[in-house]
Motif scaffolding. Structure first.
Motif, PDB file in Angstrom:
ATOM      1  N   ALA A 124       6.086 -29.923  -8.751  1.00  0.00           N
ATOM      2  CA  ALA A 124       6.197 -29.342 -10.094  1.00  0.00           C
ATOM      3  C   ALA A 124       5.072 -29.843 -10.998  1.00  0.00           C
ATOM      4  N   PHE A 125       4.687 -31.100 -10.835  1.00  0.00           N
ATOM      5  CA  PHE A 125       3.597 -31.658 -11.630  1.00  0.00           C
ATOM      6  C   PHE A 125       2.282 -30.951 -11.316  1.00  0.00           C
ATOM      7  N   LEU A 126       2.002 -30.752 -10.026  1.00  0.00           N
ATOM      8  CA  LEU A 126       0.778 -30.056  -9.630  1.00  0.00           C
ATOM      9  C   LEU A 126       0.786 -28.603 -10.104  1.00  0.00           C
ATOM     10  N   LEU A 127       1.944 -27.954 -10.044  1.00  0.00           N
ATOM     11  CA  LEU A 127       2.062 -26.591 -10.546  1.00  0.00           C
ATOM     12  C   LEU A 127       1.794 -26.560 -12.054  1.00  0.00           C
ATOM     13  N   THR A 128       2.296 -27.547 -12.770  1.00  0.00           N
ATOM     14  CA  THR A 128       2.052 -27.636 -14.213  1.00  0.00           C
ATOM     15  C   THR A 128       0.566 -27.850 -14.486  1.00  0.00           C
ATOM     16  N   MET A 129      -0.084 -28.662 -13.666  1.00  0.00           N
ATOM     17  CA  MET A 129      -1.529 -28.864 -13.824  1.00  0.00           C
ATOM     18  C   MET A 129      -2.279 -27.551 -13.651  1.00  0.00           C
ATOM     19  N   ARG A 130      -1.913 -26.781 -12.616  1.00  0.00           N
ATOM     20  CA  ARG A 130      -2.595 -25.500 -12.381  1.00  0.00           C
ATOM     21  C   ARG A 130      -2.336 -24.522 -13.525  1.00  0.00           C
ATOM     22  N   ARG A 131      -1.116 -24.491 -14.020  1.00  0.00           N
ATOM     23  CA  ARG A 131      -0.793 -23.609 -15.154  1.00  0.00           C
ATOM     24  C   ARG A 131      -1.529 -24.051 -16.417  1.00  0.00           C
ATOM     25  N   TYR A 132      -1.613 -25.353 -16.623  1.00  0.00           N
ATOM     26  CA  TYR A 132      -2.315 -25.887 -17.791  1.00  0.00           C
ATOM     27  C   TYR A 132      -3.799 -25.526 -17.736  1.00  0.00           C
ATOM     28  N   LEU A 133      -4.370 -25.613 -16.551  1.00  0.00           N
ATOM     29  CA  LEU A 133      -5.771 -25.245 -16.370  1.00  0.00           C
ATOM     30  C   LEU A 133      -6.006 -23.788 -16.760  1.00  0.00           C
ATOM     31  N   VAL A 134      -5.131 -22.910 -16.328  1.00  0.00           N
ATOM     32  CA  VAL A 134      -5.254 -21.492 -16.679  1.00  0.00           C
ATOM     33  C   VAL A 134      -5.101 -21.312 -18.184  1.00  0.00           C
ATOM     34  N   TRP A 135      -4.112 -21.989 -18.767  1.00  0.00           N
ATOM     35  CA  TRP A 135      -3.873 -21.868 -20.215  1.00  0.00           C
ATOM     36  C   TRP A 135      -5.061 -22.396 -21.021  1.00  0.00           C
ATOM     37  N   ALA A 136      -5.638 -23.517 -20.612  1.00  0.00           N
ATOM     38  CA  ALA A 136      -6.686 -24.170 -21.401  1.00  0.00           C
ATOM     39  C   ALA A 136      -8.042 -23.489 -21.298  1.00  0.00           C
ATOM     40  N   GLY A 137      -8.288 -22.706 -20.252  1.00  0.00           N
ATOM     41  CA  GLY A 137      -9.597 -22.059 -20.159  1.00  0.00           C
ATOM     42  C   GLY A 137      -9.892 -21.414 -18.826  1.00  0.00           C
ATOM     43  N   ASP A 138      -9.050 -21.664 -17.829  1.00  0.00           N
ATOM     44  CA  ASP A 138      -9.212 -21.060 -16.502  1.00  0.00           C
ATOM     45  C   ASP A 138     -10.614 -21.278 -15.932  1.00  0.00           C
ATOM     46  N   TRP A 139     -11.083 -22.534 -15.997  1.00  0.00           N
ATOM     47  CA  TRP A 139     -12.415 -22.852 -15.506  1.00  0.00           C
ATOM     48  C   TRP A 139     -12.420 -22.990 -13.996  1.00  0.00           C
ATOM     49  N   SER A 140     -13.582 -22.799 -13.430  1.00  0.00           N
ATOM     50  CA  SER A 140     -13.763 -23.012 -11.993  1.00  0.00           C
ATOM     51  C   SER A 140     -13.798 -24.518 -11.729  1.00  0.00           C
ATOM     52  N   TYR A 141     -13.726 -24.893 -10.464  1.00  0.00           N
ATOM     53  CA  TYR A 141     -13.785 -26.313 -10.119  1.00  0.00           C
ATOM     54  C   TYR A 141     -15.142 -26.903 -10.514  1.00  0.00           C
ATOM     55  N   LEU A 142     -16.201 -26.144 -10.369  1.00  0.00           N
ATOM     56  CA  LEU A 142     -17.526 -26.616 -10.759  1.00  0.00           C
ATOM     57  C   LEU A 142     -17.606 -26.815 -12.277  1.00  0.00           C
ATOM     58  N   GLU A 143     -17.006 -25.917 -13.025  1.00  0.00           N
ATOM     59  CA  GLU A 143     -16.985 -26.060 -14.480  1.00  0.00           C
ATOM     60  C   GLU A 143     -16.156 -27.275 -14.892  1.00  0.00           C
ATOM     61  N   LEU A 144     -15.063 -27.551 -14.178  1.00  0.00           N
ATOM     62  CA  LEU A 144     -14.272 -28.751 -14.457  1.00  0.00           C
ATOM     63  C   LEU A 144     -15.109 -30.008 -14.228  1.00  0.00           C
ATOM     64  N   GLU A 145     -15.879 -30.007 -13.150  1.00  0.00           N
ATOM     65  CA  GLU A 145     -16.767 -31.149 -12.876  1.00  0.00           C
ATOM     66  C   GLU A 145     -17.712 -31.376 -14.046  1.00  0.00           C
ATOM     67  N   TYR A 146     -18.285 -30.305 -14.550  1.00  0.00           N
ATOM     68  CA  TYR A 146     -19.195 -30.414 -15.688  1.00  0.00           C
ATOM     69  C   TYR A 146     -18.461 -30.909 -16.938  1.00  0.00           C
ATOM     70  N   LEU A 147     -17.287 -30.356 -17.213  1.00  0.00           N
ATOM     71  CA  LEU A 147     -16.547 -30.703 -18.427  1.00  0.00           C
ATOM     72  C   LEU A 147     -16.041 -32.141 -18.446  1.00  0.00           C
ATOM     73  N   CYS A 148     -15.849 -32.739 -17.274  1.00  0.00           N
ATOM     74  CA  CYS A 148     -15.414 -34.143 -17.238  1.00  0.00           C
ATOM     75  C   CYS A 148     -16.603 -35.083 -17.078  1.00  0.00           C
TER      76      CYS A 148
END
Length: 137
Positions: free
Chosen positions: A60-84
């Motif tokens: 459920a935690f991982l599902l919440t993380m995936r949903r949060y990612l979509v809600w916050a901006g739906d970035w690709s994994y490469l974009e997440l790397e850049y943003l962090c």
């Protein structure tokens, strides 16, 4: 050119020694769609955002993380790397977010930083939920 000339620090790749991975990351042109749009609190549906404290299991935690990612901006994994800031690689984002194990603390902080920026309240929400799951049997 011999093989040793390519592999030795005195060979053609000697100029790469002075450039670190962060310098290369920061000098790489990035599409402007990667930038966050304003504050997280200003996004539509802020009060309805996925809440990690509702998760009662790792799945459920991982599902919440995936949903949060979509809600916050739906970035690709490469974009997440850049943003962090390159703290976590794109391949690691993919492995963890598509996996079945509770992420490590460093990953969680990189994820929240990528999605929410420097929002301390969001970090606390995610860390509290993560700690609760780690303590549960």
């Amino acid at each position: 050119m011999s093989t040793t000339a390519v592999l030795e620090p005195t060979g053609p790749n000697a100029s790469l020694r002075a450039i670190g991975w962060l310098d290369r990351l920061l000098s790489t042109p990035v599409d402007t769609t990667v930038e966050r749009i304003g504050l997280l609190r200003d996004l539509a549906g802020y009060e309805e955002r996925p809440d990690p404290r509702d998760a009662r299991s790792t799945e459920a935690f991982l599902l919440t993380m995936r949903r949060y990612l979509v809600w916050a901006g739906d970035w690709s994994y490469l974009e997440l790397e850049y943003l962090c800031g390159g703290a976590v690689k794109a391949a690691t984002f993919q492995e963890v977010l598509e996996g079945t194990e509770l992420p490590k603390y460093v990953f969680l902080m990189a994820f929240v930083t990528a999605c929410a920026g420097e929002d301390e309240g969001e970090r606390r929400r995610w860390v509290d939920a993560w700690r609760g799951l780690r303590r549960s049997p």
